[in-house]
Write a protein that holds these residues in place. Structure first.
Motif, PDB file in Angstrom:
ATOM      1  N   PRO A 244      82.581  18.786  24.267  1.00 23.12           N
ATOM      2  CA  PRO A 244      81.984  19.751  25.117  1.00 23.12           C
ATOM      3  C   PRO A 244      83.014  20.320  25.972  1.00 23.12           C
ATOM      4  CG  PRO A 244      82.328  17.233  25.987  1.00 23.12           C
ATOM      5  CD  PRO A 244      82.507  17.383  24.606  1.00 23.12           C
ATOM      6  N   LEU A 245      82.688  21.213  26.690  1.00 23.44           N
ATOM      7  CA  LEU A 245      83.444  21.951  27.721  1.00 23.44           C
ATOM      8  C   LEU A 245      83.237  21.597  28.981  1.00 23.44           C
ATOM      9  CD1 LEU A 245      85.200  24.655  28.339  1.00 23.44           C
ATOM     10  CD2 LEU A 245      83.251  25.913  28.842  1.00 23.44           C
ATOM     11  N   THR A 246      84.596  20.931  29.797  1.00 29.32           N
ATOM     12  CA  THR A 246      84.356  20.606  31.227  1.00 29.32           C
ATOM     13  C   THR A 246      85.154  21.433  31.918  1.00 29.32           C
ATOM     14  OG1 THR A 246      84.082  18.284  30.366  1.00 29.32           O
ATOM     15  CG2 THR A 246      85.014  18.757  32.753  1.00 29.32           C
ATOM     16  N   LEU A 247      84.450  22.133  33.130  1.00 32.40           N
ATOM     17  CA  LEU A 247      85.281  22.965  34.067  1.00 32.40           C
ATOM     18  C   LEU A 247      85.755  22.134  35.352  1.00 32.40           C
ATOM     19  CD1 LEU A 247      85.824  25.375  35.588  1.00 32.40           C
ATOM     20  CD2 LEU A 247      83.657  25.543  36.422  1.00 32.40           C
ATOM     21  N   TRP A 248      86.938  22.014  35.544  1.00 32.66           N
ATOM     22  CA  TRP A 248      87.446  21.303  36.527  1.00 32.66           C
ATOM     23  C   TRP A 248      87.970  22.214  37.833  1.00 32.66           C
ATOM     24  CZ3 TRP A 248      88.177  16.628  38.569  1.00 32.66           C
ATOM     25  CH2 TRP A 248      88.882  16.300  39.650  1.00 32.66           C
ATOM     26  N   LEU A 249      87.418  21.627  38.847  1.00 35.76           N
ATOM     27  CA  LEU A 249      87.792  22.494  40.166  1.00 35.76           C
ATOM     28  C   LEU A 249      88.410  21.458  41.320  1.00 35.76           C
ATOM     29  CD1 LEU A 249      84.495  24.600  40.486  1.00 35.76           C
ATOM     30  CD2 LEU A 249      86.776  25.303  39.527  1.00 35.76           C
TER      31      LEU A 249
ATOM     32  N   SER B 149      83.041  26.184  20.624  1.00 38.99           N
ATOM     33  CA  SER B 149      81.877  26.606  19.970  1.00 38.99           C
ATOM     34  C   SER B 149      80.750  25.544  20.581  1.00 38.99           C
ATOM     35  CB  SER B 149      81.768  26.397  18.336  1.00 38.99           C
ATOM     36  OG  SER B 149      82.229  25.260  17.959  1.00 38.99           O
ATOM     37  N   ASN B 150      80.870  24.362  21.027  1.00 41.15           N
ATOM     38  CA  ASN B 150      80.163  23.536  21.734  1.00 41.15           C
ATOM     39  C   ASN B 150      80.038  23.772  23.188  1.00 41.15           C
ATOM     40  OD1 ASN B 150      78.463  21.335  23.042  1.00 41.15           O
ATOM     41  ND2 ASN B 150      80.010  19.901  21.738  1.00 41.15           N
ATOM     42  N   PHE B 151      78.711  24.259  23.494  1.00 47.43           N
ATOM     43  CA  PHE B 151      78.575  24.971  24.935  1.00 47.43           C
ATOM     44  C   PHE B 151      77.704  23.853  25.735  1.00 47.43           C
ATOM     45  CE2 PHE B 151      78.902  29.585  23.106  1.00 47.43           C
ATOM     46  CZ  PHE B 151      80.515  29.562  23.225  1.00 47.43           C
ATOM     47  N   THR B 152      77.961  22.661  25.271  1.00 44.02           N
ATOM     48  CA  THR B 152      77.781  21.556  26.416  1.00 44.02           C
ATOM     49  C   THR B 152      78.690  21.518  27.566  1.00 44.02           C
ATOM     50  OG1 THR B 152      76.635  20.092  24.483  1.00 44.02           O
ATOM     51  CG2 THR B 152      77.143  19.187  26.560  1.00 44.02           C
ATOM     52  N   PHE B 153      78.086  21.636  28.767  1.00 45.11           N
ATOM     53  CA  PHE B 153      78.575  22.113  29.932  1.00 45.11           C
ATOM     54  C   PHE B 153      78.542  20.748  30.916  1.00 45.11           C
ATOM     55  CE2 PHE B 153      79.175  23.661  34.201  1.00 45.11           C
ATOM     56  CZ  PHE B 153      80.408  24.366  34.150  1.00 45.11           C
ATOM     57  N   ASN B 154      80.003  20.367  31.213  1.00 47.63           N
ATOM     58  CA  ASN B 154      80.205  19.556  32.597  1.00 47.63           C
ATOM     59  C   ASN B 154      81.073  20.172  33.666  1.00 47.63           C
ATOM     60  OD1 ASN B 154      79.397  17.130  30.706  1.00 47.63           O
ATOM     61  ND2 ASN B 154      81.378  17.744  29.740  1.00 47.63           N
ATOM     62  N   LEU B 155      80.693  19.863  34.845  1.00 49.72           N
ATOM     63  CA  LEU B 155      81.588  20.272  35.946  1.00 49.72           C
ATOM     64  C   LEU B 155      82.135  18.978  36.609  1.00 49.72           C
ATOM     65  CD1 LEU B 155      82.500  22.281  37.995  1.00 49.72           C
ATOM     66  CD2 LEU B 155      80.447  22.296  39.192  1.00 49.72           C
TER      67      LEU B 155
ATOM     68  N   ASP C 169      75.126  19.326  31.126  1.00 50.81           N
ATOM     69  CA  ASP C 169      75.101  17.867  30.948  1.00 50.81           C
ATOM     70  C   ASP C 169      75.495  16.967  32.082  1.00 50.81           C
ATOM     71  OD1 ASP C 169      74.503  15.945  29.018  1.00 50.81           O
ATOM     72  OD2 ASP C 169      76.788  15.992  28.514  1.00 50.81           O
ATOM     73  N   THR C 170      76.390  17.042  32.756  1.00 55.66           N
ATOM     74  CA  THR C 170      76.921  16.152  33.895  1.00 55.66           C
ATOM     75  C   THR C 170      77.636  17.037  34.939  1.00 55.66           C
ATOM     76  OG1 THR C 170      79.252  15.484  33.233  1.00 55.66           O
ATOM     77  CG2 THR C 170      77.308  14.446  31.987  1.00 55.66           C
ATOM     78  N   LEU C 171      77.417  16.429  35.970  1.00 54.18           N
ATOM     79  CA  LEU C 171      78.378  16.714  37.204  1.00 54.18           C
ATOM     80  C   LEU C 171      78.986  15.596  37.965  1.00 54.18           C
ATOM     81  CD1 LEU C 171      78.980  18.403  39.702  1.00 54.18           C
ATOM     82  CD2 LEU C 171      76.788  17.868  40.762  1.00 54.18           C
TER      83      LEU C 171
END
Length: 502
Positions: free
Chosen positions: A94-99, A200-206, A243-245
């Motif tokens: 998946p793709l995880t965005l970290w802030l 290519s996997n656009f499952t998204f986590n923040l 997906d997740t927060l």
């Protein structure tokens, strides 16, 4: 997130905890990097990038690609990013965005001090991190909002260097930051086939931290609703699977969390009494008294926060609450802001990465040509303070809505942190209204264990959880790297947090 009166002092600690800084003569004004590649969208946005890992910077695992540089929407919207592929099978991860939070704190903090592929040693060398979160996910770090880190609206060049400039009113609320970050993220996703076909996997986590208690709910709520518009065909864009927060030591609701400042200062689980009985009593009175912290926060909740007058009410509320409820701990000057076990002046973790990012060799590898500085992060901080965003009551409601959508939401708190302490975090978790609230409140804690070692305790019902991590300050992955990676793995892998699947 730092107390108002500490910002300048904390920034100044950089020089105390770092190795010898190269002189300006040695470093000079940053030059334009060479070898920068550019890809553009049909709407005129672009990504300018290099691959620092190829130059031996940070992620040096063989076959793992990374990209850094700028995602630019227009001449005045240039956001620095650093993307790392997962170390194994990136096309399946998946793709995880970290802030990071602040407001005004750069996500390079999380990258270098907590969970990125490397950390920086005292001699300004990159050291590989075996517990990096790209063990389990593709990771995107954004320096947001514009004006943080290397991100810029415009720049100023003088005898001392080239610096980012930003107006404090450009992005001065969490909602405004969410809108800006969504456009940046969509540009990244739109151009990702040209940047890296393995995305290519656009499952998204923040995942976020500290003031991320505001950012996380606001961003995820806005992202989710925009994604639904894309899904329904009402707007164009790249569709995600939301997906997740995850929120680590987050300030989510000031009114709920503020009363726990004096409580944690005197009754924490480490047996440290950081303030006097008199200071404790005064802080409690300041929260509860007529026209005190609580009543001012209620006034903020009931006012028109889009108006200047309403923002002034909210700004005044947070100023009062921090000064009279939170600040007695700082005024005592004995215990650490981010780790009650450490002295007030102890810079933990060390900030070697700041000097590292100002090395000419690092800037060349990253594809940037401005000095890395915290100065304009202060401008962003001031903007959020002036609107009173700190005191806004929206974020718990955002969180409740997100849980209702079935998104897995994880609140994680290191139990030695003062500024976003776990007492207040637990209170938020218990106050969160959703269909499983009654069961969640009744449920006992279970040990959170990794390889037979208990690292904390967790309360989890369906898609909502609260985890306390032992022996950890504000930046939990720094203190407990192995446990944090396993926690992240279990949450994004839809495993039970307490024991996982063995």
């Amino acid at each position: 997130m730092a107390p108002l009166s500490l910002i300048a002092g904390l920034f100044a600690l950089t020089s105390m905890c770092s190795a010898r800084k190269p002189t300006l003569a040695e470093r000079g004004i940053p030059v334009d990097p060479t070898g920068v590649m550019t890809i553009k969208s049909s709407q005129g946005a672009e990504i300018r990038f290099k691959q620092p890992g190829k130059a031996g910077i940070c992620e040096t695992a063989e076959g793992v690609d990374d990209y850094s540089g700028y995602i630019s929407l227009d001449e005045h919207t240039n956001m620095f990013f650093w993307f790392f592929e997962a170390r194994e099978k990136p096309s399946e991860k998946p793709l995880t965005l970290w802030l990071n939070g602040g407001p005004g704190s750069d996500s390079m903090i999380g990258l270098f001090q907590e969970l990125g592929p490397c950390n920086i040693t005292e001699d300004l060398k990159s050291q590989w991190n075996p517990y990096a979160w790209n063990e389990e996910s593709n990771m995107l770090f954004l320096s947001q909002p514009i004006g943080v880190g290397f991100s810029y609206e415009t720049t100023r060049t003088n005898a001392n260097g080239r610096y980012s400039l930003v107006n404090s009113t450009t992005t001065n609320t969490s909602h405004a930051a969410a809108v800006g970050a969504w456009h940046i993220l969509q540009t990244f996703l739109d151009l990702s086939p040209q940047l890296d076909p393995d995305i290519s996997n656009f499952t998204f986590n923040l995942w976020t931290e500290s003031y991320g208690g505001h950012y996380g709910p606001a961003f995820y709520n806005y992202f989710y609703k925009q994604n639904e518009l894309i899904r329904s065909g009402n707007v164009t864009g790249v569709e995600l699977t939301m997906d997740t927060l995850g929120i680590i030591n987050g300030l989510i609701d000031e009114d709920i969390q503020a009363p726990y400042y004096p409580e944690f200062a005197t009754n924490n689980t480490y047996g440290i009494k950081a303030i006097t009985d008199e200071a404790y009593t005064k802080a409690k009175v300041a929260y509860n008294t007529t026209n005190g912290c609580h009543e001012r926060l209620v006034a903020c909740k009931n006012t028109d926060r889009t108006s200047v007058a309403g923002q002034k009410i909210c700004s005044g509320a947070i100023s009062y609450c921090r000064s009279y409820v939170e600040y007695p701990y700082y005024n005592a000057g004995n215990a650490g802001v981010y780790d009650i076990r450490h002295p007030y002046s102890d810079p933990t973790p060390p900030e070697y990465f700041i000097d590292y990012l100002n090395l000419a060799s690092t800037q060349e590898a990253l594809g940037v040509n401005i000095n890395y500085t915290s100065t304009n992060a202060g401008t962003v901080y001031t903007g959020f303070t002036n609107t009173g965003d700190w005191a806004y009551p929206d974020f718990l409601a955002d969180l409740e809505e997100i849980i209702g959508w079935g998104v897995r939401v994880a609140l994680v708190y290191g139990d030695a942190d003062y500024i976003c302490n776990w007492f207040g975090g637990e209170a938020v978790a218990l106050a969160t209204k959703w269909v499983g609230q009654e069961e969640f409140v009744r449920q006992e804690y279970s040990p959170f264990s990794v390889n037979g070692t208990e690292y904390g305790q967790v309360k989890e019902v369906d898609n909502f959880s609260f985890t306390r991590i032992y022996e950890a300050g504000h930046e939990v992955p720094y203190y407990q790297p192995e446990a944090s990676l396993e926690l992240f793995k279990r949450i994004i892998g839809k495993q039970p947090i307490a024991q996982g699947w063995y």
